[in-house]
Scaffold this motif. Structure first.
Motif, mmCIF file in Angstrom:
data_model
loop_
_atom_site.group_PDB
_atom_site.id
_atom_site.type_symbol
_atom_site.label_atom_id
_atom_site.label_comp_id
_atom_site.label_asym_id
_atom_site.label_seq_id
_atom_site.Cartn_x
_atom_site.Cartn_y
_atom_site.Cartn_z
ATOM 1 N N SER A 1 0.844 -1.174 0.000
ATOM 2 C CA SER A 1 0.000 0.000 0.000
ATOM 3 C C SER A 1 0.889 1.237 0.000
ATOM 4 C CB SER A 1 -0.903 -0.012 1.236
ATOM 5 O OG SER A 1 -1.768 1.104 1.216
ATOM 6 N N TYR A 2 0.276 2.390 0.012
ATOM 7 C CA TYR A 2 1.054 3.629 0.078
ATOM 8 C C TYR A 2 1.662 3.785 1.470
ATOM 9 C CZ TYR A 2 -1.294 4.951 -4.245
ATOM 10 O OH TYR A 2 -1.741 5.002 -5.527
ATOM 11 N N GLU A 3 2.711 4.534 1.542
ATOM 12 C CA GLU A 3 3.308 4.816 2.835
ATOM 13 C C GLU A 3 2.411 5.773 3.605
ATOM 14 O OE1 GLU A 3 7.280 6.283 2.396
ATOM 15 O OE2 GLU A 3 7.753 4.777 0.880
ATOM 16 N N ARG A 4 2.353 5.592 4.901
ATOM 17 C CA ARG A 4 1.486 6.398 5.748
ATOM 18 C C ARG A 4 1.799 7.894 5.622
ATOM 19 N NH1 ARG A 4 0.578 5.011 11.967
ATOM 20 N NH2 ARG A 4 -0.151 3.161 10.925
ATOM 21 N N ARG A 17 3.006 9.484 3.113
ATOM 22 C CA ARG A 17 2.532 9.976 1.813
ATOM 23 C C ARG A 17 1.020 10.227 1.839
ATOM 24 N NH1 ARG A 17 2.887 6.901 -3.978
ATOM 25 N NH2 ARG A 17 1.927 8.567 -5.185
ATOM 26 N N ILE A 18 0.287 9.333 2.474
ATOM 27 C CA ILE A 18 -1.169 9.509 2.574
ATOM 28 C C ILE A 18 -1.490 10.713 3.450
ATOM 29 C CG2 ILE A 18 -3.304 8.478 3.444
ATOM 30 C CD1 ILE A 18 -2.114 5.741 2.703
ATOM 31 N N ASN A 39 -1.601 14.636 2.428
ATOM 32 C CA ASN A 39 -2.797 15.279 1.880
ATOM 33 C C ASN A 39 -3.760 15.752 2.963
ATOM 34 O OD1 ASN A 39 -2.116 14.847 -0.863
ATOM 35 N ND2 ASN A 39 -2.759 12.703 -0.640
#
Length: 93
Positions: free
Chosen positions: A68-71, A73-74, A77
Motif C-alpha cells: 500500500s502507500y506509505e502512511r 505519503r497519505i 494530503n
C-alpha cells in the motif's frame, strides 16, 4: 368464492359501514386475496432449501497482505494529522 352476503357479514362483525357501491369491489378484492392465499397454501415445502438459493460456494476471499502507500505519503494530503492519524473536527454538541 366470496359473495355479497359474506361481505355484509364481515362488515357487520367488523362494525364497518359498507355502501352498496362498495360491495362489488370488496367482493372482487376479497376473492383475489383468498385466491392468492390458496396459491401459497398449495406450494410444496419438500425439496426447497433457501439457505443457498444463489448456489454460491465460498464467497469470501482470502485475506492477503498487499503493498500500500506509505502512511506519510497519505497523511501529506491531510489538513491536520497527529501521530499517524487524520484529525477531524468534532461535530458533537
Amino acid at each position: 368464492m366470496v359473495d355479497k352476503e359474506e361481505i355484509m357479514k364481515i362488515a357487520i362483525l367488523s362494525k364497518l359501514f359498507v355502501g352498496e357501491d362498495e360491495i362489488e369491489q370488496l367482493t372482487e378484492d376479497m376473492s383475489k386475496i383468498i385466491s392468492f392465499a390458496d396459491t401459497i397454501n398449495q406450494a410444496s415445502e419438500e425439496g426447497t432449501e433457501f439457505d443457498n438459493i444463489n448456489n454460491l460456494s465460498n464467497v469470501f476471499r482470502e485475506d492477503e497482505v498487499v503493498p500500500s502507500y506509505e502512511r506519510d505519503r497519505i497523511l501529506s494530503n491531510a489538513k491536520d494529522s497527529d501521530e499517524g492519524c487524520f484529525l477531524v473536527k468534532n461535530i458533537m454538541r
